[in-house]
Each structure stands twice: as C-alpha cells, then as structure tokens.
Design a protein around this motif. Sequence first.
Motif, PDB file in Angstrom:
ATOM      1  N   HIS A  85      51.903 -14.976   2.303  1.00  0.00           N
ATOM      2  CA  HIS A  85      51.586 -15.299   3.697  1.00  0.00           C
ATOM      3  C   HIS A  85      51.925 -16.750   4.065  1.00  0.00           C
ATOM      4  N   ILE A  86      52.610 -17.459   3.221  1.00  0.00           N
ATOM      5  CA  ILE A  86      52.990 -18.850   3.494  1.00  0.00           C
ATOM      6  C   ILE A  86      54.513 -18.899   3.621  1.00  0.00           C
ATOM      7  N   GLU A  87      54.992 -19.492   4.715  1.00  0.00           N
ATOM      8  CA  GLU A  87      56.415 -19.602   4.976  1.00  0.00           C
ATOM      9  C   GLU A  87      56.880 -21.037   4.692  1.00  0.00           C
ATOM     10  N   VAL A  88      57.966 -21.151   3.914  1.00  0.00           N
ATOM     11  CA  VAL A  88      58.566 -22.464   3.665  1.00  0.00           C
ATOM     12  C   VAL A  88      59.541 -22.753   4.803  1.00  0.00           C
ATOM     13  N   VAL A  89      59.247 -23.767   5.605  1.00  0.00           N
ATOM     14  CA  VAL A  89      60.043 -24.078   6.798  1.00  0.00           C
ATOM     15  C   VAL A  89      61.189 -25.030   6.480  1.00  0.00           C
ATOM     16  N   GLU A  90      60.925 -26.028   5.643  1.00  0.00           N
ATOM     17  CA  GLU A  90      61.943 -27.060   5.400  1.00  0.00           C
ATOM     18  C   GLU A  90      61.748 -27.647   4.012  1.00  0.00           C
ATOM     19  N   ARG A  91      62.847 -28.043   3.370  1.00  0.00           N
ATOM     20  CA  ARG A  91      62.830 -28.732   2.082  1.00  0.00           C
ATOM     21  C   ARG A  91      63.714 -29.966   2.214  1.00  0.00           C
ATOM     22  N   THR A  92      63.178 -31.107   1.966  1.00  0.00           N
ATOM     23  CA  THR A  92      63.992 -32.324   2.038  1.00  0.00           C
ATOM     24  C   THR A  92      64.776 -32.494   0.737  1.00  0.00           C
ATOM     25  N   PRO A  93      65.901 -33.206   0.788  1.00  0.00           N
ATOM     26  CA  PRO A  93      66.640 -33.483  -0.459  1.00  0.00           C
ATOM     27  C   PRO A  93      65.811 -34.337  -1.407  1.00  0.00           C
ATOM     28  N   LEU A  94      66.168 -34.296  -2.697  1.00  0.00           N
ATOM     29  CA  LEU A  94      65.454 -35.090  -3.689  1.00  0.00           C
ATOM     30  C   LEU A  94      65.719 -36.572  -3.443  1.00  0.00           C
ATOM     31  N   ASP A  95      64.655 -37.346  -3.490  1.00  0.00           N
ATOM     32  CA  ASP A  95      64.737 -38.789  -3.266  1.00  0.00           C
ATOM     33  C   ASP A  95      64.359 -39.490  -4.570  1.00  0.00           C
ATOM     34  N   THR A  96      65.264 -40.343  -5.066  1.00  0.00           N
ATOM     35  CA  THR A  96      65.020 -41.046  -6.330  1.00  0.00           C
ATOM     36  C   THR A  96      64.706 -42.511  -6.102  1.00  0.00           C
ATOM     37  N   THR A  97      64.323 -42.866  -4.872  1.00  0.00           N
ATOM     38  CA  THR A  97      63.989 -44.255  -4.591  1.00  0.00           C
ATOM     39  C   THR A  97      62.802 -44.693  -5.447  1.00  0.00           C
ATOM     40  N   LYS A 107      61.282 -37.301  -5.639  1.00  0.00           N
ATOM     41  CA  LYS A 107      60.333 -36.944  -4.598  1.00  0.00           C
ATOM     42  C   LYS A 107      60.972 -35.946  -3.647  1.00  0.00           C
ATOM     43  N   GLN A 108      60.168 -34.960  -3.234  1.00  0.00           N
ATOM     44  CA  GLN A 108      60.601 -33.967  -2.258  1.00  0.00           C
ATOM     45  C   GLN A 108      59.415 -33.589  -1.392  1.00  0.00           C
ATOM     46  N   VAL A 109      59.692 -33.313  -0.106  1.00  0.00           N
ATOM     47  CA  VAL A 109      58.640 -32.920   0.830  1.00  0.00           C
ATOM     48  C   VAL A 109      58.917 -31.497   1.287  1.00  0.00           C
ATOM     49  N   LEU A 110      57.947 -30.610   1.075  1.00  0.00           N
ATOM     50  CA  LEU A 110      58.024 -29.236   1.545  1.00  0.00           C
ATOM     51  C   LEU A 110      57.200 -29.104   2.814  1.00  0.00           C
ATOM     52  N   THR A 111      57.773 -28.477   3.827  1.00  0.00           N
ATOM     53  CA  THR A 111      57.042 -28.178   5.059  1.00  0.00           C
ATOM     54  C   THR A 111      56.793 -26.683   5.090  1.00  0.00           C
ATOM     55  N   VAL A 112      55.507 -26.313   5.084  1.00  0.00           N
ATOM     56  CA  VAL A 112      55.135 -24.902   5.069  1.00  0.00           C
ATOM     57  C   VAL A 112      54.227 -24.618   6.254  1.00  0.00           C
ATOM     58  N   THR A 113      54.074 -23.339   6.561  1.00  0.00           N
ATOM     59  CA  THR A 113      53.167 -22.905   7.616  1.00  0.00           C
ATOM     60  C   THR A 113      52.774 -21.466   7.341  1.00  0.00           C
ATOM     61  N   SER A 114      51.919 -20.924   8.178  1.00  0.00           N
ATOM     62  CA  SER A 114      51.489 -19.535   8.038  1.00  0.00           C
ATOM     63  C   SER A 114      51.170 -18.992   9.413  1.00  0.00           C
ATOM     64  N   PHE A 115      51.497 -17.704   9.601  1.00  0.00           N
ATOM     65  CA  PHE A 115      51.233 -17.052  10.878  1.00  0.00           C
ATOM     66  C   PHE A 115      50.182 -15.954  10.728  1.00  0.00           C
ATOM     67  N   ASP A 116      49.480 -15.973   9.599  1.00  0.00           N
ATOM     68  CA  ASP A 116      48.377 -15.035   9.371  1.00  0.00           C
ATOM     69  C   ASP A 116      47.118 -15.844   9.102  1.00  0.00           C
ATOM     70  N   SER A 117      46.057 -15.502   9.790  1.00  0.00           N
ATOM     71  CA  SER A 117      44.804 -16.218   9.580  1.00  0.00           C
ATOM     72  C   SER A 117      44.187 -15.814   8.248  1.00  0.00           C
ATOM     73  N   GLY A 118      43.496 -16.764   7.629  1.00  0.00           N
ATOM     74  CA  GLY A 118      42.853 -16.511   6.352  1.00  0.00           C
ATOM     75  C   GLY A 118      43.017 -17.709   5.424  1.00  0.00           C
ATOM     76  N   ARG A 119      42.585 -17.521   4.208  1.00  0.00           N
ATOM     77  CA  ARG A 119      42.714 -18.560   3.182  1.00  0.00           C
ATOM     78  C   ARG A 119      43.797 -18.100   2.203  1.00  0.00           C
ATOM     79  N   TRP A 120      44.899 -18.852   2.172  1.00  0.00           N
ATOM     80  CA  TRP A 120      46.046 -18.441   1.377  1.00  0.00           C
ATOM     81  C   TRP A 120      46.323 -19.457   0.289  1.00  0.00           C
TER      82      TRP A 120
END
Length: 336
Positions: A85-97, A107-120
């Motif tokens: 029930h969790i959708e991965v919206v965006e993945r940033t490139p790997l950052d080696t700074t 380092k990487q940042v994942l942007t996720v969301t969900s369109f179903d109510s509840g605890r996932w």
Amino acid sequence: MKGIRNIFVYTLLAGLFIAGRAQAQDQQGTEQYNDYFKVTARPDTTSIRIGEPVKISITTRVVIRSLKGANIKVVFPNLPDSINHIEVVERTPLDTTGSTEDEKYWKQVLTVTSFDSGRWELPPMKFEVFSVSDGSYDSVFTDPIFIDVNTVPVDTTKAFKPIKPLRTVAWNILDYWPYLLALLLVITAVTLYFAYWRKKPKAKPAPLKPLKTPFEVAMEQLHQLENEKPWNTDVKLYYTQLTDVLRHYFEQQFHIAALEQTTAELLQNIKPVTVLNQQREKIQHILTLADLAKFAKLQPAPHEHEDCLQKAIAVVEWTKRAVTAQTEQLPEGTNQ
C-alpha cells in the motif's frame, strides 16, 4: 550514607545516558551498523493524510580504514514502485558528498506516499557491501518504517452545503490579446494591399518573338549542314538529314505529306505544285542519290555530296521567290 549517595549519582547518570540515547535514536530514525558499515533510514514524518509525500533519507557510511584500503562497493536496495500500500514516487541519484579517504558516504532520498488509509509498514531494507579486492561480503538491514495514513475528518453532525453557483469573472481585454493582434495584422495587410500592391503597375508581358517561316527554318538547317560537312564522317547520316530538311519544308510550306511518302510518291505528288514541279529534276536527283546512299550502301563521289547540298539550297530559294511572287499577284483576300 556516602555509599548510598554514590549509588544514587551513578543511577541518575545512567538514566540520563539511556534517555539521551533513546532520544537521539528517535530523532535520527532507524539506524543499523556493524564495525565498519553503518546505515541510517530516517523519514521526515510517519503520519500523513492520503496522498501526502513522505521523504525518507537513507545514508550509508563505510569506514575505509577498518578495511585496510580494500576496494569496496555498496549496493542499495531495489525497492519496487509499489509495496504494501506504499507507492514510491521518486528516487534521487546517489550523493557521495562528504566522503573522505577514511570514510565513504552514500545518500539517497526516497519520496513515498499512500492512497489507502491505515497503518502501513515499509519492510526492512537490505544494504550490501562488497570488497572487490578479496571478495568479502556483508549486509545490514534497516528496521521497518511504519507510516500512518489518515483520511480527512468529516463532521457528520453538520448539514451538507449546497453547490456554489457559477461566478462571473470580470472581462479583461488582456485575455483576448492574441485575437486582437491577429485582427490588427489582417487590417494592416489589407491596408497595404490597397495602398501599394494594387496601385503598383503590372509588368507588361514581353512581346512574343515572331515564329520563323518554313523557308527560314530550312535555310538555317541547310547552311548548318554546309558548315559542319557531316559527309566527311557519316555519309548515310548526312543524306538522311538532307532529305529530312527538304521533306519538312515541303510539308510545312506546301502541305504535302512528304514525311510519309516514298521518293516515287513524293515526285508524283509535287506535280500539281507548279513551283516544285519546276525544280523536279533537282529534287529527283537529290532524293534518288540519297536513297542509294542510305539503302543500297552507295558511296557517292566527294564532289556529289556538296553538289546535292547546293541543289537543295537552290530548290528552297527558287520556291521561296516563286511563292513570294505568286502571293503578291493574288487579289486581296484570296488564299494561296
């Protein structure tokens, strides 16, 4: 008393230390590590409304000095686009700074969301580190991340509100500037057309050159044969060209189907034409010799080539003078 006081102080310090560690871990998110490999997965929030984003910062640290200069490679987990029930919206490139000779960071940042109510639950993520030098391998798992997805609260005690009517937007001339610009261009083009192009004098067509008469065409072609002397290279071609000039001239000037007739037929059909019949002997000599050269492979003497050409010129010039004199003697309005 002194011993009891020391125990109390040590207990208090231990409690403060444990509380500080718990608070630090709660602020940083899930953190797993071993002696040289450390992974941190920290969401910016764990409670959202449907469709809101959650950014999960994933950081890995490898202590190079602990590996004695080994050439290492870190593999991040390949999460599917949708999981539990969790959708991965965006993945940033790997950052080696921030990497140094002793420590390397990814380092990487994942942007996720969900369109179903509840605890996932976002399951534990597996991170792997390889040593290219000796082929050693190790892995670390993060703790699961729980995200509470809430709906928009609705107060059912209140009555439903009616749909709002359409509102009229005030007219603004700037909203129609493309149409006004197009209209201005059309008006300008029409004005220029009537003011300039329509009054511009039209160019007069060039006068047509007068067509050459059959006599002029025949004389030009005969003089061209006289200059080129084709009999020096190809006798058959020369006599073919010579007789074609005469036949075209007879057909265009006297309306005799000379191109479709044999020599005998042509000599028979020129009898009614007085001006041609007067030159019958010359015409017969030219056509007969030409037929022998073309079809019987006769090789005329060198002087006969030019003699035939001069006879052809004499025939055309004679007929021209005769036709002119005959035309001048005809009454006005009489056709030849």
